[in-house]
Enzyme design. Sequence first.
Site, PDB file in Angstrom:
ATOM      1  N   HIS A 229      50.621  19.723 -21.203  1.00 46.93           N
ATOM      2  CA  HIS A 229      50.944  20.317 -19.907  1.00 46.93           C
ATOM      3  C   HIS A 229      50.249  21.658 -19.694  1.00 46.93           C
ATOM      4  O   HIS A 229      50.169  22.133 -18.576  1.00 46.93           O
ATOM      5  CB  HIS A 229      52.462  20.372 -19.665  1.00 46.93           C
ATOM      6  CG  HIS A 229      53.203  21.442 -20.401  1.00 46.93           C
ATOM      7  ND1 HIS A 229      53.815  21.231 -21.614  1.00 46.93           N
ATOM      8  CD2 HIS A 229      53.452  22.734 -20.099  1.00 46.93           C
ATOM      9  CE1 HIS A 229      54.405  22.337 -22.019  1.00 46.93           C
ATOM     10  NE2 HIS A 229      54.199  23.276 -21.119  1.00 46.93           N
TER      11      HIS A 229
ATOM     12  N   SER B 290      54.613  27.685 -24.693  1.00 45.60           N
ATOM     13  CA  SER B 290      54.095  26.330 -24.744  1.00 45.60           C
ATOM     14  C   SER B 290      52.749  26.342 -25.430  1.00 45.60           C
ATOM     15  O   SER B 290      51.899  27.167 -25.115  1.00 45.60           O
ATOM     16  CB  SER B 290      53.938  25.772 -23.340  1.00 45.60           C
ATOM     17  OG  SER B 290      55.126  25.188 -22.945  1.00 45.60           O
TER      18      SER B 290
ATOM     19  N   ASP C 216      53.063  16.021 -26.627  1.00 48.36           N
ATOM     20  CA  ASP C 216      52.594  17.001 -25.629  1.00 48.36           C
ATOM     21  C   ASP C 216      51.468  17.892 -26.187  1.00 48.36           C
ATOM     22  O   ASP C 216      51.674  19.055 -26.482  1.00 48.36           O
ATOM     23  CB  ASP C 216      53.786  17.867 -25.187  1.00 48.36           C
ATOM     24  CG  ASP C 216      53.500  18.634 -23.907  1.00 48.36           C
ATOM     25  OD1 ASP C 216      52.319  18.741 -23.518  1.00 48.36           O
ATOM     26  OD2 ASP C 216      54.461  19.144 -23.301  1.00 48.36           O
TER      27      ASP C 216
HETATM   28  N1  ARG Z   1      59.719  22.235 -19.899  1.00 46.36           N
HETATM   29  C1  ARG Z   1      58.454  22.493 -20.524  1.00 46.36           C
HETATM   30  C2  ARG Z   1      57.913  23.846 -20.060  1.00 46.36           C
HETATM   31  O1  ARG Z   1      58.618  24.625 -19.521  1.00 46.36           O
HETATM   32  C3  ARG Z   1      57.496  21.386 -20.265  1.00 46.36           C
HETATM   33  C4  ARG Z   1      56.991  21.268 -18.868  1.00 46.36           C
HETATM   34  C5  ARG Z   1      55.963  20.207 -18.643  1.00 46.36           C
HETATM   35  N2  ARG Z   1      56.519  18.871 -18.595  1.00 46.36           N
HETATM   36  C6  ARG Z   1      57.037  18.320 -17.478  1.00 46.36           C
HETATM   37  N3  ARG Z   1      57.535  17.119 -17.563  1.00 46.36           N
HETATM   38  N4  ARG Z   1      57.019  18.915 -16.313  1.00 46.36           N
HETATM   39  O2  ARG Z   1      56.777  24.102 -19.812  1.00 46.36           O
HETATM   40  N1  GLU Z   2      57.437  24.417 -21.675  1.00 47.47           N
HETATM   41  C1  GLU Z   2      57.410  25.847 -21.719  1.00 47.47           C
HETATM   42  C2  GLU Z   2      56.060  26.479 -21.405  1.00 47.47           C
HETATM   43  O1  GLU Z   2      55.304  25.989 -20.630  1.00 47.47           O
HETATM   44  C3  GLU Z   2      57.865  26.275 -23.048  1.00 47.47           C
HETATM   45  C4  GLU Z   2      59.234  25.890 -23.177  1.00 47.47           C
HETATM   46  C5  GLU Z   2      60.148  27.026 -22.898  1.00 47.47           C
HETATM   47  O2  GLU Z   2      60.213  27.536 -21.767  1.00 47.47           O
HETATM   48  O3  GLU Z   2      60.757  27.362 -23.877  1.00 47.47           O
HETATM   49  O4  GLU Z   2      55.743  27.545 -21.853  1.00 47.47           O
END
Ligand code: ARG
Ligand code: GLU
Length: 722
Positions: free
Chosen positions: A86, A653, A222
């Site tokens: 991502h 991330s 990921d």
């Molecule tokens: N929650 C994770 C973050 O904050 C992953 C986000 C990307 N994945 C998604 N399904 N949108 O970045």
């Molecule tokens: N998915 C998050 C990011 O893009 C990291 C996960 C979090 O927020 O802890 O940085």
Amino acid sequence: MKKIKILFTAILIVLFTAARADEGMWLPLLLEKLNEKQMKSLGMKISASDIYNINKGSLKDAIVSFGGFCTGEVISSQGLVLTNHHCGFDAIQNHSTLEHNYIRDGFWSRNNGEELPNAGLFVTFIVRIEDVSTQALAGVSSSMSESERQSQIDKNLNQLKTTVKKESYQDSFVRGFFEGNQYYLFVTETYKDVRLVGAPPSAIGNFGKDTDNWSWPRHTGDFSMFRIYCGKDGKPADYSPDNVPFTPKKSLSISLDGVKEGDFTMVFGFPGRTTEYLPSPAVDQIMRVNDPAKISIRDKALGVIDGFMRKDEQIKIQYAAKYAGIQNAFKKWQGEVLGLNRTDGVGKKKTYETEFQKRVDADPKWKAVYGSLLSDLSALYKEFEPYALHRDYFNEIVGRIEIFGVYTQLNKLATIREKNGPEAFQKALPAAKGALSDFYKEYSPVVDRKLFEVLMKKFVEDQDPKFLDAGFLAKAKSYNGDYAKFAAEIYDSSALDESARILTGLDKDADLFIQLFRVDPAVKLYTQLAGAFNSTVVKKLNELQSKINQLQRTYMQAQMDVMKERKFYPDANSTLRVAYGNVKGYKARDAVEYTYYTYLDGVMEKYKPGDYEFDVPEKLRTLYANKDYGQYGAAGKMPVCFIAANHTTGGNSGSPALDAYGNLVGLNFDRVWEGTMSDINYDPSICRNIMVDIRYVLFIIDKYAGATRLVKEMKLVHPRKK
Ligand code: ARG
Ligand code: GLU
């Protein structure tokens, strides 16, 4: 009585310190002083100077800020960088077309020549960090107003900039910590030729998509891979086909042994933003007012975009990144409210504040300076509330409708023409056109019109009219609730949603075009909306915010003075940090407990043929059926993800998860649903970060994609066989 008192104090101390063992995002240069002992007691086998050292290569030399929004790590002597799928998504999307759909099918370069350049993408290494608080705060006194204070600091920092020791190809910046009570200098090295090397298909890299996002158990691979290129002299250089792979000072070794429950882990990266030192009324406001408002607006926006993406493959590609971004925070805020409720975040803050106030009141010296802090903050946040709510509405609605975004871009250009004359205008034109044509590639007027219809209704109906422009309100009301008609009138008569007209208009007669722009109906509408926002909200908001900042700074200092037994770490601010904690499961709610590992078996359990979130590529199913895991499996199974108690946030991330020896064991990409409130109030009982097991990453690269050339570059180790 006295005994009870002592006992109570002891309990409090445990509450404030011991229970927070896993909490914190620590500055690498202070690890030796603040954390090394505890890290070793949790199982770390290396020393703080192996992590951060400016005299020899240390782990920090393998960590990069990836594009300023994520983290990456160098995993080969030829500049190979690993980050999340991502995080690399924008690059993957930019190279994707309906014919070469790398989002859907994945992408694997077969040699360096096939690695794909990405304009605008960069990685930044941290060369050195220094405490410059004394220089930054010289001549600053508590009697200064906020703006006097800021200009004194700016002056100091400008002065400091001229004396920083660094190479000509390096940069430096200074950032405030602990609400501006301390300042640190960062010397950095930025590389701008970063090429896409490989990415799995979304069905692996984003397996489970939005349904599984922010939750455990997780089964997502990921990751994506890039390579840093530099000039022949090894120094940073703009993109050129003549550039060569970068040789890093340090690259991470990769462990094939995995982790077990209780093992030490640390996460090294660039967490973006946290607010751990808010008083209870501010936390209460987030839960009660801001999060719910933003959630309900995004719910509507997502409904609109999703409707189009499901029936139109082109829109699905165009809006994939935008949708994921909107959805991501939307879902996080829900988890945040839930977690704060479940752990009684406000109640815990109140208990802490009672103890703080008690200690302050007991000491006349503190009482004089800190006595009314909490009540002052409480009063200020109360006054702030309606303005903060309106700000959320404006940002989430006017900021979401993209025809207004076109306005902002063209307005910059028009202003240059009007203020600085035709020559300056012609000079600014090519870059502006480039930005607009990039924008239109991911824009659909049909989607935007529907967004306008749905969101404008909410904008008018939910808000106190006193914050809105009277002319705008009268116009909106004149449609008698028919916002589709309102939208039609704007979009039918405006040119801003038509890429061809805008781009050719700028090519043909830019001057005339800019004149026409000023009378465009969407422009007029935006001017009304923004005008009212600026005069009724922004001014007051800034005024209150500056008072809040000042008090928060004092409150931060006060806590450090008064709550002596507590170890403080600065809020995240996109600078390099280390978090550490052990691998462990958690108890999510009554009768629900999670273990810490997932396996490929779980991917297959979730498999739904043809589903847009849970489909599994055939090749992966075959590898599973044959248990063909090569050297990456463990006891006949293929590990996929695991969790630990590292305190992380957005920006982490792509951060490496390292074992007790500093070997790469995982790639951080998310947090568990109940624990997303760790940005505001970390609770060790439910806060866990989610990592993809590095063996799954290697398995996908090697066995699934056949990109064995990449694995050959890496250094694979077996620390458990030591
Ligand atoms: N929650 C994770 C973050 O904050 C992953 C986000 C990307 N994945 C998604 N399904 N949108 O970045
Ligand atoms: N998915 C998050 C990011 O893009 C990291 C996960 C979090 O927020 O802890 O940085």
